[in-house]
Each structure stands twice: as structure tokens, then as C-alpha cells.
Design an enzyme around this catalytic site. Structure first.
Site, PDB file in Angstrom:
ATOM      1  N   ASP A  16      59.000  79.126  22.799  1.00  0.00           N
ATOM      2  CA  ASP A  16      57.989  78.123  23.141  1.00  0.00           C
ATOM      3  C   ASP A  16      58.425  77.373  24.395  1.00  0.00           C
ATOM      4  O   ASP A  16      59.529  76.829  24.457  1.00  0.00           O
ATOM      5  CB  ASP A  16      57.821  77.132  21.990  1.00  0.00           C
ATOM      6  CG  ASP A  16      56.857  76.005  22.338  1.00  0.00           C
ATOM      7  OD1 ASP A  16      55.673  76.302  22.571  1.00  0.00           O
ATOM      8  OD2 ASP A  16      57.287  74.836  22.373  1.00  0.00           O
ATOM      9  N   ASP A 115      51.791  79.586  26.351  1.00  0.00           N
ATOM     10  CA  ASP A 115      53.162  79.065  26.412  1.00  0.00           C
ATOM     11  C   ASP A 115      54.035  79.458  25.224  1.00  0.00           C
ATOM     12  O   ASP A 115      55.103  78.889  25.013  1.00  0.00           O
ATOM     13  CB  ASP A 115      53.133  77.539  26.531  1.00  0.00           C
ATOM     14  CG  ASP A 115      52.430  76.879  25.344  1.00  0.00           C
ATOM     15  OD1 ASP A 115      51.780  77.610  24.559  1.00  0.00           O
ATOM     16  OD2 ASP A 115      52.522  75.650  25.210  1.00  0.00           O
ATOM     17  N   GLU A 116      53.606  80.443  24.447  1.00  0.00           N
ATOM     18  CA  GLU A 116      54.373  80.811  23.253  1.00  0.00           C
ATOM     19  C   GLU A 116      54.292  82.315  23.011  1.00  0.00           C
ATOM     20  O   GLU A 116      53.212  82.898  23.090  1.00  0.00           O
ATOM     21  CB  GLU A 116      53.839  80.053  22.038  1.00  0.00           C
ATOM     22  CG  GLU A 116      54.766  80.028  20.851  1.00  0.00           C
ATOM     23  CD  GLU A 116      54.307  79.021  19.797  1.00  0.00           C
ATOM     24  OE1 GLU A 116      54.219  79.411  18.623  1.00  0.00           O
ATOM     25  OE2 GLU A 116      54.029  77.853  20.163  1.00  0.00           O
TER      26      GLU A 116
END
Length: 421
Positions: A16, A115-116
Site C-alpha cells: 500500500d 495505490d494498492e
């Protein structure tokens, strides 16, 4: 007790990017993403614009979160306020995925969001070392190449990697946490409120609380048959997830029962006129129907909500209606929303709208009504319009309401990810 020997014993990383939008913006400006005060807002020219991201230091020292508005950010010269650069964010996200390919094959990488990402490093120990070593290498590589901070959770399945990320890694000294099945009872079971656990929302939390379940441990020790009676297949998933069990393959949705298609938006201004509100609702129904058709699905339950302006002291409503036949036709969804609006809306000033469809079935399972002679034409028309938009752009065919002062689709079609590029 659960016999964990029957379940996956993989090495899954969940990576993350810390405050991704704010961190990318900070690096782009030559600032340290961990120490600078920076907020990314929807539009710096609108005081009521929502904070999309805040740097860790801004959250810590000023208490600014993504629920705040631009006018709530203190007038402090140390604080940088910027517009989103969605093209830059997406470009960095793609480059990060390329970096992951240095450590694992493409089939072992699942981009969960901008974003992960999940990375299955099972069997790669001879190349890169232990899962902890691989996580550390990836973390250092991201920092060196992009100047961005990240945290990483490690687990024997996707669920536990995500839980390790959410519940421990962000407070770990090095930002890396590993969970095993042995950690469930003393790390996961004490967790409360229940909504802190990935996959349990506020609504399910309230229902579980009404059943006397307030911790994950109490959920794990609850009668499975009673959970299944109350929640259906979701009850089965909630029970086994409370034991850390997840048999989903990399890239599959971990909570199969929660699949739905929806859209929500905070409006650019307050809407008081009912016809203007209906215009935006129609646009949103069009988008929800398109997403449903793209997945070749249809749904029976329509969910609709209105959020009121601060002038009304907030509030709003969220209601659902189950229809007889599954649909992915725009006007079917819209008509249901109008019924819910007629029953619940009393002329308040509106600032946000949400529409979603659930109770999904495969599109080919739809049984058209003999009493709707144009049913098949409406069904096929939606797919035809989708093909044109996919080929010539989302704004190539729009409903007339999109060209009125109330419409938002035309404006949003010029944005990337809903924001300035």
C-alpha cells in the site's frame, strides 16, 4: 477449531502506497512526503471542494482528513494546497506495477487499486530470500526510484495479507508486518469496532452488534448456521474470515457476496430544484447501467441515496427497492430511483447523490417479460450505445439533460478519474 492444514499456506504481499496522491504531489514539488504539509483537493478555486488526500504530517498535526473541505484547512503558510494531477498519479501507478514485475511474474501480481497491489511471492525464496526480505527490497526500491513511502502486509492468503497491512504494518517501525494463522486469536479476535476489519462495513457492523457481536472473536465463536440464516453466503464468509480463512485466488474479489455496481458523487454546487436533481440522477443511472452491462450482469435491487447540504445541517436518506425482473436498462433503474425519491425526498437542498445496483445475475439469465413488447429492444439499445461510446469516447452520445445547466456528465467527461488531469 479450524484445521488450518487444509487451507492455503502461501506468501502473499499486500503493498500500500502511503497517502499516495499526496505523496506523489509532494515529490513532484520537490517536498518530503512524510514531513511536508500538503493537501490535494478537488478544485483549489472552490472553498467547498473536498480534500482528496492529505500528507501524513498534515493529518497528524492539523487533523485534516479526506472528509474535510478546502475551507476547513487552516490558513497556514506551511500548508501546500494543490489540484489533483490524475494523469501523473496513473502514470506512477503503472510504473510501480512495472517495478513489481522485477520480483514476480505477471500472473502473481494483482493491482487492487491505484495505490494498492497484491503480489504472490510463494516459491521465490531461492531468488529473493524470505517474504520479509522481498518486502523490504520492494520497499527500498520504491523509495529509491520514486521517493515514495509504502507499507506492506504479509500473509498466507490475500485476506490475511490485507489484515496485516491495515491492522499492524502502518504502526510497525519499518512499515512491514507478517501474520500467520497462529496470530489470529491474539491479533485479530480482539479487534473492535468490527468495521476496523476489512470487509465489514458500518451497516453490517450495526446488524452484528444487534446480535450481540462486538469483537471479531465473538464473530468467530458465533453459530455458523445462525450467521448464514441472517446474512446468506455473506454469513459464511464473515465467519471464516474471522478465523483468517480465505480460499480466493489472486485477483478474485475476496468478498464475492458484496459485488455490486454503483456511482456516487459530491455535486459541484447545491441543487435545490427537483428537476435538476432528477437530471443528475438520470446521468448516474446511465453510468451504473453501463458498468453493469460491461460486466454482462443485471441486477434486481436498486439502491438510491441523497445527501443534503450543510445548509440543511447535513443528513439525507439511503433506500433500496427490489424489482421483479433483473435489469441493466438505464430507464428501469431511473424509474425505481424516482419512486424512492418521491417517497423520501421533501425538497431539501442536495449536495450528494448515490445510485447502485446489486443482487446480480448473469445477463443471459434475464427472462424478458411478455408484457413489455419493447423489452428486448431496450436491452440491446444499451449495448449499442456502449459500443459507440467505447469507440468514440464517453461524450460521443449523451442524453439531453447532460447539456443543461444541471448536467455533470459533460464536465466530468473531460476529467481523468473524476478530477483534473
Amino acid at each position: 477449531m479450524i484445521d488450518y492444514s487444509k487451507f492455503p499456506q502461501k506468501n502473499i504481499l499486500c503493498v500500500d502506497m502511503k497517502s499516495f496522491y499526496a505523496s506523489v504531489s509532494a515529490v513532484d514539488m520537490g517536498l518530503d512526503p512524510l514531513t511536508c504539509y500538503l493537501a490535494v483537493v478537488g478544485n483549489t478555486e472552490r472553498p467547498g471542494s473536498v480534500v482528496l488526500a492529505a500528507s501524513p504530517a498534515l493529518k497528524r498535526d492539523f487533523g485534516i482528513k479526506t472528509t474535510n473541505r478546502l475551507f476547513e484547512i487552516p490558513d497556514d503558510p506551511r500548508i501546500h494546497i494543490v489540484n489533483p494531477k490524475m494523469s501523473l498519479f496513473l502514470k506512477v501507478s503503472v510504473e510501480l506495477t512495472k517495478l513489481f514485475h522485477r520480483y514476480a511474474p505477471s500472473t502473481a501480481i494483482h493491482t487492487y487499486s491505484v495505490d494498492e497491489s497484491f503480489i504472490d511471492v510463494t516459491g521465490l525464496e531461492n531468488l529473493w530470500g524470505s517474504p520479509e526480505n522481498i518486502a523490504e527490497k520492494i520497499q527500498i526500491n520504491i523509495k529509491y526510484n520514486f521517493g515514495l513511502p509504502c507499507t506492506i502486509g504479509i500473509g498466507p492468503n490475500m485476506l490475511m495479507a490485507k489484515l496485516a497491512l491495515d491492522l499492524e504494518s502502518k504502526s510497525a517501525p519499518n512499515g512491514i508486518a507478517k501474520w500467520t494463522y497462529d496470530d489470529i486469536q491474539h491479533k485479530l479476535w480482539p479487534v473492535q469496532p468490527l468495521s476496523k476489519m476489512w470487509g465489514i462495513g458500518k451497516r453490517n457492523e450495526r446488524t452484528l452488534n444487534s446480535m450481540g457481536i462486538f469483537t471479531v472473536g465473538q464473530l468467530a465463536r458465533y453459530d455458523l448456521k445462525l450467521l448464514e440464516k441472517k446474512f446468506g453466503i455473506m454469513g459464511n464468509q464473515l465467519f471464516y474470515h474471522s478465523w483468517g480463512v480465505d480460499c480466493s485466488e489472486l485477483g478474485a474479489p475476496i468478498l464475492e457476496g458484496q459485488v455490486s455496481f454503483g456511482k456516487s458523487q459530491i455535486l459541484l454546487r447545491d441543487y435545490k430544484d427537483e428537476n435538476e436533481i432528477k437530471a443528475v440522477v438520470l446521468e448516474m443511472c446511465e453510468e451504473v447501467a453501463r458498468r453493469t452491462r460491461t460486466a454482462r450482469k443485471a441486477g434486481r435491487t436498486i439502491q438510491f441515496g441523497l445527501g443534503y447540504s450543510k445548509d440543511e445541517f447535513g443528513g439525507g436518506f439511503h433506500r433500496s427497492r427490489t424489482i421483479e425482473q433483473p435489469t441493466n436498462v438505464t430507464m428501469d433503474i431511473y424509474k425505481t430511483c424516482l419512486k424512492l425519491m418521491k417517497e423520501n425526498y421533501r425538497g431539501e437542498t442536495v449536495r450528494s447523490i448515490s445510485v447502485s445496483i446489486t443482487k446480480l445475475v448473469e445477463d443471459h439469465d434475464i427472462q424478458l417479460s411478455l408484457f413489455d413488447l419493447n423489452g428486448w429492444k431496450k436491452h440491446e439499445l444499451g449495448y449499442t450505445v456502449d459500443k459507440i461510446r467505447n469507440k468514440f469516447g464517453s461524450a460521443s452520445i449523451l442524453r439531453a439533460v447532460s447539456y443543461t445547466a444541471a448536467g455533470t456528465t459533460l464536465h466530468r467527461s473531460k476529467l481523468v478519474g473524476g478530477h483534473k488531469s
